[in-house]
Design an enzyme around this catalytic site. Structure first.
Site, PDB file in Angstrom:
ATOM      1  N   MET A   1       0.839  -1.197   0.000  1.00  0.00           N
ATOM      2  CA  MET A   1       0.000   0.000   0.000  1.00  0.00           C
ATOM      3  C   MET A   1       0.876   1.251   0.000  1.00  0.00           C
ATOM      4  SD  MET A   1      -2.886  -1.413  -0.155  1.00  0.00           S
ATOM      5  CE  MET A   1      -3.858   0.101  -0.131  1.00  0.00           C
TER       6      MET A   1
ATOM      7  N   GLY B   1     -16.637  -0.486  -9.091  1.00  0.00           N
ATOM      8  CA  GLY B   1     -18.027  -0.530  -8.658  1.00  0.00           C
ATOM      9  C   GLY B   1     -18.177  -0.531  -7.151  1.00  0.00           C
TER      10      GLY B   1
ATOM     11  N   GLU C   1       3.515  -7.497  10.870  1.00  0.00           N
ATOM     12  CA  GLU C   1       2.388  -7.286   9.971  1.00  0.00           C
ATOM     13  C   GLU C   1       1.756  -8.623   9.547  1.00  0.00           C
ATOM     14  OE1 GLU C   1       3.599  -4.866   6.684  1.00  0.00           O
ATOM     15  OE2 GLU C   1       4.175  -3.169   7.955  1.00  0.00           O
TER      16      GLU C   1
END
Length: 206
Positions: free
Chosen positions: A94, A131, A158
């Site tokens: 990320m 969507g 993590e």
């Protein structure tokens, strides 16, 4: 015929927005309306939106040895399907505030595979599932040497548990055809590699 993209974001009216879940991920609920193609206004309707930051994915490729590095790790979203939830994927992570996609590529290359990319070829930026989620993926092919590549990696706090594998480019592309690789980022990157394979190898030849 009317050309596409006659509407812009300014044509969307968000009447109300609230966060309905905040945990490892965030979910918002929106009440909105927008114009229709036939000239009418869409009645106010609701949608849930998975709010997720952008990500960067990299296919590590050695053009001299003609090999790629793919990462094997557990993915929760695959549970319940008729396949193993351990997937072969790209280096990925990320994007944090203030980081460029190139910064993320190098950070994740080190954390997940012990690799430093000598060059990053931008493949594309694509919306994962527009969507229902905000996530955009920045996709690269990163040039490396696969000499000594492979092994166990991941950031333990993590809860990452990653095995890096080295495959010939031919074998990796073949795993798309037989379905062993069925995640979007890896499919797109390996198909891009198949299209650009000759030029990448030619550039690497002294």
């Amino acid at each position: 015929m009317t050309k596409p993209f006659q509407f812009t974001a300014s044509d969307v009216k968000v009447e109300k927005r609230e966060t309905v879940f905040q945990g490892f991920f965030r979910m918002d609920k929106l009440w909105l309306t927008h114009p229709r193609f036939d000239g009418r206004e869409m009645p106010v309707f609701t949608r849930e939106l998975f709010v997720r930051g952008d990500a960067t994915c990299v296919l590590p490729y050695d053009p001299v040895r003609d090999e790629v590095v793919l990462l094997e790790q557990f993915r929760l979203g695959v549970l319940g399907r008729d396949q193993s939830p351990w997937l072969l994927e790209l280096v990925a992570g990320m994007n944090e505030d203030g980081e460029s996609p190139e910064d993320v590529a190098q950070r994740e290359g080190q954390e997940e595979a012990g690799l430093t990319f000598s060059r990053l070829h931008r493949i594309c930026d694509y919306l994962v599932s527009p969507g229902g989620t905000t996530e955009m993926v920045h996709l690269f092919c990163g040039l490396i040497s696969t000499e000594g590549a492979g092994g166990l990696f991941g950031v333990e706090h993590e809860h990452e548990d990653i095995r890096a594998h080295v495959f010939s480019a031919e074998e990796a592309i073949g795993m798309i055809r037989d379905g062993r690789i069925n995640n979007a980022a890896a499919i797109i990157a390996l198909q891009w590699l198949e299209l650009n394979h000759s030029s990448l190898r030619k550039e690497a030849t002294p």
